[in-house]
Design a protein around this motif. Structure first.
Motif, short mmCIF file in Angstrom:
data_model
loop_
_atom_site.label_atom_id
_atom_site.label_comp_id
_atom_site.label_asym_id
_atom_site.label_seq_id
_atom_site.Cartn_x
_atom_site.Cartn_y
_atom_site.Cartn_z
N SER A 66 0.83 -1.21 0.00
CA SER A 66 0.00 0.00 0.00
C SER A 66 0.86 1.25 0.00
O SER A 66 0.57 2.22 -0.72
N ARG A 67 1.93 1.27 0.81
CA ARG A 67 2.85 2.42 0.81
C ARG A 67 3.51 2.60 -0.55
O ARG A 67 3.64 3.72 -1.05
N ASN A 110 2.34 1.59 -3.50
CA ASN A 110 1.33 2.08 -4.44
C ASN A 110 1.12 3.58 -4.29
O ASN A 110 1.08 4.32 -5.28
N ALA A 111 1.00 4.05 -3.07
CA ALA A 111 0.80 5.49 -2.83
C ALA A 111 2.02 6.29 -3.28
O ALA A 111 1.89 7.38 -3.83
N VAL A 124 -3.68 4.28 -6.07
CA VAL A 124 -4.78 4.33 -5.11
C VAL A 124 -5.00 2.92 -4.58
O VAL A 124 -4.92 1.96 -5.34
N ASN A 125 -5.28 2.80 -3.32
CA ASN A 125 -5.60 1.51 -2.71
C ASN A 125 -7.07 1.54 -2.30
O ASN A 125 -7.42 2.11 -1.27
#
Length: 89
Positions: free
Chosen positions: A62-63, A65-66, A71-72
């Protein structure tokens, strides 16, 4: 027709590259493919005993991707089922 030929890793160094790039958030977004996801999980399971994938992969991915503008949510980004299947010890 779209080509769905798997992109195979040619060396341990290539797997290490995606694994470290994921963790450090330095992997170019274009390199974050389904194969890279599997390679990064394999790298973490094999070479990073300090990381508990069953607990930490959600946050790591998630980190990442950001960090590349992703977007998660329910439609894109981190997916628990895929990650759990590929990072089981």
């Amino acid at each position: 027709m779209t080509d769905h030929t798997p992109r195979l890793f040619t060396s341990d160094a290539a797997i290490r590259h995606v694994g470290e790039g994921l963790i450090l958030q330095t992997l170019p977004k274009a390199e974050w493919t389904h194969e890279a996801h599997l390679g990064a999980c394999a790298f973490i399971v094999r070479e990073r005993p300090d990381i508990a994938p069953e607990c930490e992969m959600r946050d790591i991915i998630s980190r990442y991707n950001a960090s590349v503008g992703g977007v998660n949510d329910d439609m894109q980004g981190y997916h628990e089922t895929i990650t759990r299947a590929s990072s089981s010890r």
